[in-house]
Design an enzyme around this catalytic site. Structure first.
Site, PDB file in Angstrom:
ATOM      1  N   LYS A  66       0.885  -1.174   0.000  1.00 15.80           N
ATOM      2  CA  LYS A  66       0.000   0.000   0.000  1.00 15.80           C
ATOM      3  C   LYS A  66       0.915   1.215   0.000  1.00 15.80           C
ATOM      4  CE  LYS A  66      -1.960   3.048   1.901  1.00 15.80           C
ATOM      5  NZ  LYS A  66      -1.756   4.447   1.466  1.00 15.80           N
TER       6      LYS A  66
ATOM      7  N   GLU B   3       9.812   1.279  10.262  1.00 15.83           N
ATOM      8  CA  GLU B   3      10.861   2.250   9.888  1.00 15.83           C
ATOM      9  C   GLU B   3      10.223   3.624   9.972  1.00 15.83           C
ATOM     10  OE1 GLU B   3      13.997   1.709   9.241  1.00 15.83           O
ATOM     11  OE2 GLU B   3      13.917  -0.470   9.230  1.00 15.83           O
TER      12      GLU B   3
ATOM     13  N   CYS C 253      14.219  10.609   6.051  1.00 14.79           N
ATOM     14  CA  CYS C 253      14.050  10.211   7.445  1.00 14.79           C
ATOM     15  C   CYS C 253      15.335  10.462   8.217  1.00 14.79           C
ATOM     16  CB  CYS C 253      13.651   8.745   7.525  1.00 14.79           C
ATOM     17  SG  CYS C 253      14.748   7.657   6.622  1.00 14.79           S
TER      18      CYS C 253
ATOM     19  N   GLU D  75       9.893  16.198  14.188  1.00 12.03           N
ATOM     20  CA  GLU D  75      10.353  15.995  12.811  1.00 12.03           C
ATOM     21  C   GLU D  75       9.579  16.907  11.862  1.00 12.03           C
ATOM     22  OE1 GLU D  75       9.238  12.421  10.666  1.00 12.03           O
ATOM     23  OE2 GLU D  75      11.298  12.218   9.953  1.00 12.03           O
TER      24      GLU D  75
HETATM   25  P1  NAD Z   1       2.565   8.664   7.061  1.00  8.98           P
HETATM   26  O1  NAD Z   1       2.757   7.990   8.356  1.00  8.98           O
HETATM   27  O2  NAD Z   1       1.651   9.811   6.991  1.00  8.98           O
HETATM   28  O3  NAD Z   1       2.063   7.627   5.952  1.00  8.98           O
HETATM   29  C1  NAD Z   1       2.782   6.450   5.636  1.00  8.98           C
HETATM   30  C2  NAD Z   1       1.847   5.422   5.022  1.00  8.98           C
HETATM   31  O4  NAD Z   1       0.878   5.033   6.000  1.00  8.98           O
HETATM   32  C3  NAD Z   1       1.035   5.946   3.831  1.00  8.98           C
HETATM   33  O5  NAD Z   1       0.958   4.940   2.851  1.00  8.98           O
HETATM   34  C4  NAD Z   1      -0.333   6.211   4.433  1.00  8.98           C
HETATM   35  O6  NAD Z   1      -1.381   6.135   3.498  1.00  8.98           O
HETATM   36  C5  NAD Z   1      -0.417   5.062   5.433  1.00  8.98           C
HETATM   37  N1  NAD Z   1      -1.394   5.248   6.512  1.00  8.98           N
HETATM   38  C6  NAD Z   1      -1.855   6.392   7.040  1.00  8.98           C
HETATM   39  N2  NAD Z   1      -2.772   6.122   8.013  1.00  8.98           N
HETATM   40  C7  NAD Z   1      -2.881   4.780   8.099  1.00  8.98           C
HETATM   41  C8  NAD Z   1      -3.638   3.884   8.902  1.00  8.98           C
HETATM   42  N3  NAD Z   1      -4.495   4.322   9.826  1.00  8.98           N
HETATM   43  N4  NAD Z   1      -3.486   2.560   8.722  1.00  8.98           N
HETATM   44  C9  NAD Z   1      -2.613   2.085   7.808  1.00  8.98           C
HETATM   45  N5  NAD Z   1      -1.882   2.889   6.999  1.00  8.98           N
HETATM   46  C10 NAD Z   1      -1.993   4.223   7.153  1.00  8.98           C
HETATM   47  O7  NAD Z   1       4.034   9.095   6.575  1.00  8.98           O
HETATM   48  P2  NAD Z   1       4.427   9.917   5.270  1.00  8.98           P
HETATM   49  O8  NAD Z   1       4.063  11.352   5.456  1.00  8.98           O
HETATM   50  O9  NAD Z   1       3.972   9.205   4.058  1.00  8.98           O
HETATM   51  O10 NAD Z   1       6.024   9.770   5.289  1.00  8.98           O
HETATM   52  C11 NAD Z   1       6.870  10.590   6.019  1.00  8.98           C
HETATM   53  C12 NAD Z   1       7.369   9.876   7.258  1.00  8.98           C
HETATM   54  O11 NAD Z   1       8.008   8.653   6.900  1.00  8.98           O
HETATM   55  C13 NAD Z   1       8.406  10.669   8.023  1.00  8.98           C
HETATM   56  O12 NAD Z   1       8.145  10.554   9.388  1.00  8.98           O
HETATM   57  C14 NAD Z   1       9.702   9.966   7.675  1.00  8.98           C
HETATM   58  O13 NAD Z   1      10.736  10.127   8.603  1.00  8.98           O
HETATM   59  C15 NAD Z   1       9.256   8.542   7.586  1.00  8.98           C
HETATM   60  N6  NAD Z   1      10.212   7.747   6.832  1.00  8.98           N
HETATM   61  C16 NAD Z   1      10.953   6.803   7.498  1.00  8.98           C
HETATM   62  C17 NAD Z   1      11.920   6.079   6.809  1.00  8.98           C
HETATM   63  C18 NAD Z   1      12.782   5.052   7.496  1.00  8.98           C
HETATM   64  O14 NAD Z   1      13.352   4.217   6.815  1.00  8.98           O
HETATM   65  N7  NAD Z   1      12.905   5.081   8.806  1.00  8.98           N
HETATM   66  C19 NAD Z   1      12.106   6.297   5.454  1.00  8.98           C
HETATM   67  C20 NAD Z   1      11.328   7.267   4.824  1.00  8.98           C
HETATM   68  C21 NAD Z   1      10.377   7.973   5.512  1.00  8.98           C
END
Ligand code: NAD
Length: 491
Positions: free
Chosen positions: A175, A250, A284, A385
């Site tokens: 997803k 992650e 991240c 963040e």
């Molecule tokens: P997000 O948490 O808003 O969304 C991530 C995913 O989760 C999306 O696909 C979203 O549709 C889904 N999602 C949202 N609500 C959900 C729910 N209730 N149930 C299941 N899925 C749900 O994050 P984002 O804005 O897409 O990404 C940015 C974040 O990702 C930052 O915090 C960044 O640091 C982190 N990130 C971490 C890494 C790592 O490897 N540690 C890498 C890249 C990004």
């Protein structure tokens, strides 16, 4: 403008009566494609296809070498299709064309790396304390995997989750983020070309709250591997706990990049700039807290401002551009909000701080590279963040002070240390609470080196040999070799 369908059971499926989500080009500010707004039923069909693939399809009986060959072919095809995939990633995400082209080689290599591992997953014969018994372990796939990913590097998340999962024999439902799903859908079609059996890799698009719970709570999903924010990660963790599922997380970061007075200050300043303004700060691992020893803070800050002034903001398709747009409108608004919060909390704006304007920037969501000085580690700009191009410069007195400030945070993803004193460098690498520490460098990645965070930055490791462990379930088997019938009363 193309309409995409979900990718389920080896085919594009455009569900009837569903809504659409527009894929936006962050440089032009216009829609360029549409993806389905998935519903729980779509997630259910994808999970059912994955379960079928794992139980009755050719994937279930294929040799591990056979699986490895398909994965290798996927890696080759990622390179063959790299020009098209790179263009999609730039349009959908605003990533720089040069960065994406380089990264596609990296992504192809991830597939090849785990392809090689597929037929090296071995069990053990265990010398146990029971006579006439042979004890063995059978490693097998954990089951159907739900992979939920963030928007900033969709093809990379797909590779680091799906390549090891498939090498272990699992089937996956991906997803991707609603902000950048197109490359994952295009990629799924490539896996068919590589000979991956139907249902082994499925992609369902849509908003997290619509599709996510149906995946996380499905009794047929064994593991949820998630990349995204700590807030969403915590929600998914709770949902997964109800079904006693395995999770791999992650999550976000607020990484300290620490410069001591004895460092090569020119290299350290360059590392600080690339650590926060690379990928428009949407990493991240962004080194968003720059800890500088007070004795050299003014000198380093001066150099940071000189470097920031030269950053070329513009069209991500132009190879000369150094900083592209913020990837999506909600993220742009968040970055601008945090600039306001930092100012209100008393941080000094030393550079940038506005939406970037100028020739060629109309329509896009551009933010100036922004540097705050006089930041206290307790301020929101230092603790939360942002995921954008905002650097906070924080002074420290000595090594103990640097460690205290570096670890005074809920996150623990990455850190940087700059010093020529080798003993101090090693002490710092040990003391900083982070999954990855870079010393006299920043943002050096290798798919062969484990990656993952501590504290609110995550659970588990991706990449490297460790990156496959989550996907393998060990079964213990004990076989009697006795010639006599067992005693009725156990001894
Ligand atoms: P997000 O948490 O808003 O969304 C991530 C995913 O989760 C999306 O696909 C979203 O549709 C889904 N999602 C949202 N609500 C959900 C729910 N209730 N149930 C299941 N899925 C749900 O994050 P984002 O804005 O897409 O990404 C940015 C974040 O990702 C930052 O915090 C960044 O640091 C982190 N990130 C971490 C890494 C790592 O490897 N540690 C890498 C890249 C990004």
């Amino acid at each position: 403008m193309r309409d995409y369908g979900h990718w389920i059971d080896g085919a594009e499926q455009v569900p009837e009566g569903t809504g659409w989500i527009e894929a936006m080009d962050p440089f032009r500010g216009t829609a360029w494609a549409r993806i389905p707004r998935g519903r729980p039923e779509d997630a259910g069909r994808a999970v059912a296809a994955a379960k079928r693939a794992m139980t009755t399809g050719p994937w279930a009986t294929m040799s591990q070498t056979g699986r490895g060959k398909i994965l290798r072919r996927i890696g080759d095809l990622v390179l063959e299709h790299s020009a098209r995939l790179a263009e999609i990633e730039v349009r959908d995400n605003g990533k720089l064309i040069g960065d994406v082209r380089g990264a596609l080689q990296f992504k192809s290599d991830i597939w090849t790396y785990y392809a090689g591992y597929a037929d090296k997953i071995e069990g053990a014969v265990i010398p146990i304390d029971k006579p006439d018994t042979l004890a063995l372990t059978f490693p097998g796939p954990v089951g159907v995997v739900a992979a939920i990913t963030a928007w900033n590097s969709p093809l990379q998340f797909l590779a680091v989750k799906c390549a090891p999962a498939l090498a272990a024999g699992c089937a996956v439902v991906v997803k991707p983020s609603e902000h950048s799903s197109v490359s994952s859908l295009e990629f799924a079609a490539i896996t068919r070309e590589a000979g991956l059996p139907d249902g082994v890799l499925n992609v369902v698009t849509g908003f997290g709250q619509d599709v996510g719970p149906a995946l996380v709570e499905s009794p047929d999903v064994a593991l949820v591997t998630f990349t995204g924010s700590d807030a969403t990660g915590a929600r998914i963790y709770q949902q997964a706990a109800r079904g006693m599922k395995r999770v791999a997380m992650e999550l976000g970061g607020k990484s300290p990049n620490i410069i001591f007075e004895d460092a090569d200050l020119e290299a350290a300043a360059a590392g600080a700039i690339s650590g926060i303004f690379g990928a428009t700060g949407q990493m991240c691992t962004a080194g968003s807290r720059l800890l500088v020893q007070n004795s050299v803070k003014e000198q380093v800050t001066r150099r940071l401002l000189e470097m920031a002034r030269t950053i070329k903001i513009g069209d991500p398709m132009d190879p000369g551009t150094q900083m592209g747009p913020v990837s999506n409108k909600p993220q742009f608004d968040k970055v601008m909000d945090y600039i306001g919060i930092a100012r209100e909390d008393g941080a000094e704006l030393a550079f940038g701080g506005r939406a970037a304007e100028g020739p060629g920037l109309t329509g896009g969501q551009f933010v100036e590279p922004t540097i705050f000085t006089g930041v206290e580690n307790g301020m929101r700009i230092a603790q939360e963040e942002v995921f954008g191009p905002i650097l906070s410069v924080i002074g420290f007195e000595d090594e103990a002070d640097a460690i205290r400030i570096a670890n005074d945070i809920d996150f623990g993803l990455a850190a940087g240390v700059w010093t020529k004193d080798m003993a101090r460098l090693i002490r710092m690498c040990k003391a900083v609470e982070a999954g990855t520490v870079w010393a006299n460098t920043y943002r050096t990645y290798s798919f062969m080196v484990p990656f993952g965070g501590r504290k609110r930055s995550g659970i588990g490791k991706e990449w490297g040999i460790e990156g496959i462990r989550d996907f393998i379930e060990t079964k213990s088997v004990m076989i009697s070799t006795a010639t006599a019938a067992p005693s009725f009363i156990p001894r």
